[in-house]
Design a protein around this motif. Structure first.
Motif, PDB file in Angstrom:
ATOM      1  N   SER A  81      -7.391   5.324  25.284  1.00  0.00           N
ATOM      2  CA  SER A  81      -7.069   6.685  25.720  1.00  0.00           C
ATOM      3  C   SER A  81      -5.681   6.810  26.341  1.00  0.00           C
ATOM      4  CB  SER A  81      -8.122   7.183  26.710  1.00  0.00           C
ATOM      5  OG  SER A  81      -8.153   6.344  27.855  1.00  0.00           O
ATOM      6  N   HIS A  82      -5.062   5.691  26.698  1.00  0.00           N
ATOM      7  CA  HIS A  82      -3.704   5.706  27.252  1.00  0.00           C
ATOM      8  C   HIS A  82      -2.638   5.511  26.179  1.00  0.00           C
ATOM      9  CE1 HIS A  82      -5.382   5.491  31.272  1.00  0.00           C
ATOM     10  NE2 HIS A  82      -6.142   4.487  30.862  1.00  0.00           N
ATOM     11  N   GLY A  83      -3.070   5.241  24.936  1.00  0.00           N
ATOM     12  CA  GLY A  83      -2.133   4.993  23.847  1.00  0.00           C
ATOM     13  C   GLY A  83      -1.785   3.528  23.674  1.00  0.00           C
ATOM     14  N   ASP A  84      -2.413   2.647  24.480  1.00  0.00           N
ATOM     15  CA  ASP A  84      -2.161   1.212  24.349  1.00  0.00           C
ATOM     16  C   ASP A  84      -2.854   0.657  23.105  1.00  0.00           C
ATOM     17  OD1 ASP A  84      -0.882   1.386  26.771  1.00  0.00           O
ATOM     18  OD2 ASP A  84      -2.388   0.268  27.896  1.00  0.00           O
ATOM     19  N   ILE A  85      -2.162  -0.193  22.372  1.00  0.00           N
ATOM     20  CA  ILE A  85      -2.750  -0.845  21.203  1.00  0.00           C
ATOM     21  C   ILE A  85      -3.737  -1.900  21.694  1.00  0.00           C
ATOM     22  CG2 ILE A  85      -2.306  -2.263  19.164  1.00  0.00           C
ATOM     23  CD1 ILE A  85       0.504  -0.935  19.065  1.00  0.00           C
ATOM     24  N   VAL A  86      -4.998  -1.779  21.270  1.00  0.00           N
ATOM     25  CA  VAL A  86      -6.020  -2.734  21.684  1.00  0.00           C
ATOM     26  C   VAL A  86      -6.520  -3.586  20.521  1.00  0.00           C
ATOM     27  CG1 VAL A  86      -6.771  -1.423  23.695  1.00  0.00           C
ATOM     28  CG2 VAL A  86      -7.869  -1.010  21.494  1.00  0.00           C
ATOM     29  N   GLU A  87      -6.182  -3.194  19.303  1.00  0.00           N
ATOM     30  CA  GLU A  87      -6.543  -3.997  18.127  1.00  0.00           C
ATOM     31  C   GLU A  87      -5.577  -3.687  17.001  1.00  0.00           C
ATOM     32  OE1 GLU A  87      -7.604  -6.911  17.035  1.00  0.00           O
ATOM     33  OE2 GLU A  87      -9.250  -6.601  18.431  1.00  0.00           O
ATOM     34  N   PHE A  88      -5.315  -4.675  16.169  1.00  0.00           N
ATOM     35  CA  PHE A  88      -4.283  -4.594  15.128  1.00  0.00           C
ATOM     36  C   PHE A  88      -4.703  -5.563  14.039  1.00  0.00           C
ATOM     37  CE2 PHE A  88       0.236  -5.277  13.767  1.00  0.00           C
ATOM     38  CZ  PHE A  88       0.712  -3.972  13.852  1.00  0.00           C
ATOM     39  N   ARG A  92      -0.206  -9.780  15.684  1.00  0.00           N
ATOM     40  CA  ARG A  92      -1.183  -9.084  16.523  1.00  0.00           C
ATOM     41  C   ARG A  92      -0.910  -9.319  18.007  1.00  0.00           C
ATOM     42  NH1 ARG A  92      -5.909 -10.746  18.962  1.00  0.00           N
ATOM     43  NH2 ARG A  92      -7.450  -9.102  19.266  1.00  0.00           N
ATOM     44  N   ASP A  93      -0.722 -10.569  18.390  1.00  0.00           N
ATOM     45  CA  ASP A  93      -0.517 -10.892  19.802  1.00  0.00           C
ATOM     46  C   ASP A  93       0.755 -10.268  20.370  1.00  0.00           C
ATOM     47  OD1 ASP A  93      -2.865 -12.346  19.810  1.00  0.00           O
ATOM     48  OD2 ASP A  93      -1.857 -14.270  19.517  1.00  0.00           O
ATOM     49  N   ASP A  94       1.727  -9.981  19.514  1.00  0.00           N
ATOM     50  CA  ASP A  94       2.976  -9.375  19.976  1.00  0.00           C
ATOM     51  C   ASP A  94       2.831  -7.885  20.265  1.00  0.00           C
ATOM     52  OD1 ASP A  94       4.229 -11.825  19.733  1.00  0.00           O
ATOM     53  OD2 ASP A  94       5.081 -11.360  17.759  1.00  0.00           O
ATOM     54  N   VAL A  95       1.871  -7.208  19.637  1.00  0.00           N
ATOM     55  CA  VAL A  95       1.758  -5.756  19.810  1.00  0.00           C
ATOM     56  C   VAL A  95       0.604  -5.326  20.706  1.00  0.00           C
ATOM     57  CG1 VAL A  95       2.883  -5.244  17.623  1.00  0.00           C
ATOM     58  CG2 VAL A  95       0.394  -5.404  17.710  1.00  0.00           C
ATOM     59  N   LEU A  96      -0.361  -6.212  20.961  1.00  0.00           N
ATOM     60  CA  LEU A  96      -1.464  -5.832  21.843  1.00  0.00           C
ATOM     61  C   LEU A  96      -0.918  -5.455  23.211  1.00  0.00           C
ATOM     62  CD1 LEU A  96      -4.299  -8.382  21.032  1.00  0.00           C
ATOM     63  CD2 LEU A  96      -3.987  -6.072  20.153  1.00  0.00           C
ATOM     64  N   GLY A  97      -1.366  -4.326  23.739  1.00  0.00           N
ATOM     65  CA  GLY A  97      -0.899  -3.855  25.042  1.00  0.00           C
ATOM     66  C   GLY A  97       0.312  -2.954  24.978  1.00  0.00           C
ATOM     67  N   MET A  98       0.948  -2.850  23.811  1.00  0.00           N
ATOM     68  CA  MET A  98       2.079  -1.932  23.674  1.00  0.00           C
ATOM     69  C   MET A  98       1.550  -0.508  23.551  1.00  0.00           C
ATOM     70  SD  MET A  98       4.592  -3.925  21.081  1.00  0.00           S
ATOM     71  CE  MET A  98       6.206  -3.894  21.812  1.00  0.00           C
ATOM     72  N   LEU A 122       1.610   3.019  21.640  1.00  0.00           N
ATOM     73  CA  LEU A 122       1.972   3.600  20.357  1.00  0.00           C
ATOM     74  C   LEU A 122       2.367   5.051  20.589  1.00  0.00           C
ATOM     75  CD1 LEU A 122       1.973   2.753  17.349  1.00  0.00           C
ATOM     76  CD2 LEU A 122      -0.203   3.914  17.158  1.00  0.00           C
ATOM     77  N   ARG A 123       3.563   5.400  20.199  1.00  0.00           N
ATOM     78  CA  ARG A 123       4.053   6.773  20.371  1.00  0.00           C
ATOM     79  C   ARG A 123       4.433   7.337  19.012  1.00  0.00           C
ATOM     80  NH1 ARG A 123       5.016   7.816  25.760  1.00  0.00           N
ATOM     81  NH2 ARG A 123       5.342   5.966  27.027  1.00  0.00           N
ATOM     82  N   LYS A 124       4.066   8.581  18.797  1.00  0.00           N
ATOM     83  CA  LYS A 124       4.406   9.253  17.546  1.00  0.00           C
ATOM     84  C   LYS A 124       5.774   9.897  17.703  1.00  0.00           C
ATOM     85  CE  LYS A 124       2.628  12.513  14.223  1.00  0.00           C
ATOM     86  NZ  LYS A 124       1.588  13.448  13.865  1.00  0.00           N
ATOM     87  N   ALA A 152       6.363   1.259  18.334  1.00  0.00           N
ATOM     88  CA  ALA A 152       5.663   0.647  19.457  1.00  0.00           C
ATOM     89  C   ALA A 152       6.649   0.429  20.584  1.00  0.00           C
ATOM     90  CB  ALA A 152       5.030  -0.672  19.022  1.00  0.00           C
ATOM     91  N   LYS A 153       6.235   0.752  21.792  1.00  0.00           N
ATOM     92  CA  LYS A 153       7.090   0.601  22.977  1.00  0.00           C
ATOM     93  C   LYS A 153       6.296  -0.188  24.019  1.00  0.00           C
ATOM     94  CE  LYS A 153       9.487   3.275  26.478  1.00  0.00           C
ATOM     95  NZ  LYS A 153       9.759   4.580  27.025  1.00  0.00           N
ATOM     96  N   PRO A 154       6.914  -1.174  24.666  1.00  0.00           N
ATOM     97  CA  PRO A 154       6.192  -1.939  25.669  1.00  0.00           C
ATOM     98  C   PRO A 154       5.618  -1.048  26.758  1.00  0.00           C
ATOM     99  CG  PRO A 154       8.299  -2.952  25.185  1.00  0.00           C
ATOM    100  CD  PRO A 154       8.282  -1.609  24.494  1.00  0.00           C
ATOM    101  N   SER A 155       4.426  -1.373  27.205  1.00  0.00           N
ATOM    102  CA  SER A 155       3.755  -0.614  28.242  1.00  0.00           C
ATOM    103  C   SER A 155       4.472  -0.772  29.571  1.00  0.00           C
ATOM    104  CB  SER A 155       2.307  -1.087  28.367  1.00  0.00           C
ATOM    105  OG  SER A 155       1.682  -0.400  29.431  1.00  0.00           O
ATOM    106  N   THR A 156       4.560   0.305  30.355  1.00  0.00           N
ATOM    107  CA  THR A 156       5.160   0.238  31.675  1.00  0.00           C
ATOM    108  C   THR A 156       4.103   0.388  32.764  1.00  0.00           C
ATOM    109  OG1 THR A 156       5.622   2.608  31.614  1.00  0.00           O
ATOM    110  CG2 THR A 156       7.386   1.131  30.887  1.00  0.00           C
ATOM    111  N   ARG A 157       2.825   0.465  32.388  1.00  0.00           N
ATOM    112  CA  ARG A 157       1.755   0.599  33.372  1.00  0.00           C
ATOM    113  C   ARG A 157       1.585  -0.702  34.144  1.00  0.00           C
ATOM    114  NH1 ARG A 157      -3.388   1.289  31.890  1.00  0.00           N
ATOM    115  NH2 ARG A 157      -3.091   0.403  29.846  1.00  0.00           N
ATOM    116  N   ALA A 158       1.287  -0.580  35.437  1.00  0.00           N
ATOM    117  CA  ALA A 158       1.030  -1.775  36.256  1.00  0.00           C
ATOM    118  C   ALA A 158      -0.287  -2.404  35.855  1.00  0.00           C
ATOM    119  CB  ALA A 158       0.993  -1.375  37.724  1.00  0.00           C
TER     120      ALA A 158
END
Length: 61
Positions: free
Chosen positions: A17-24, A36-42, A44-46, A54-60
């Motif tokens: 729901s936050h837009g984080d990639i959880v599976e690939f 896969r391991d490189d993008v999990l947690g990134m 996804l922005r349209k 894909a943009k790295p997550s900035t969430r704590a």
């Protein structure tokens, strides 16, 4: 569902729901040239109707 996900010829990206990639899946890895391991947690922005980035997550954590 896992068998369908892992054997699909279509690239499948699952986000939370936050837009984080959880599976690939493997087809998505081939399509985007990313492991896969490189993008999990990134995040996804349209950008447009044709381009996804894909943009790295900035969430704590």
């Amino acid at each position: 569902m896992e068998a369908t996900f892992s054997t699909s010829l279509d690239g499948i990206i699952i986000i939370d729901s936050h837009g984080d990639i959880v599976e690939f899946n493997k087809s998505a890895q081939k399509m985007f040239g990313c492991c896969r391991d490189d993008v999990l947690g990134m995040i996804l922005r349209k950008r447009s109707s044709r381009h996804l980035t894909a943009k790295p997550s900035t969430r704590a954590c």
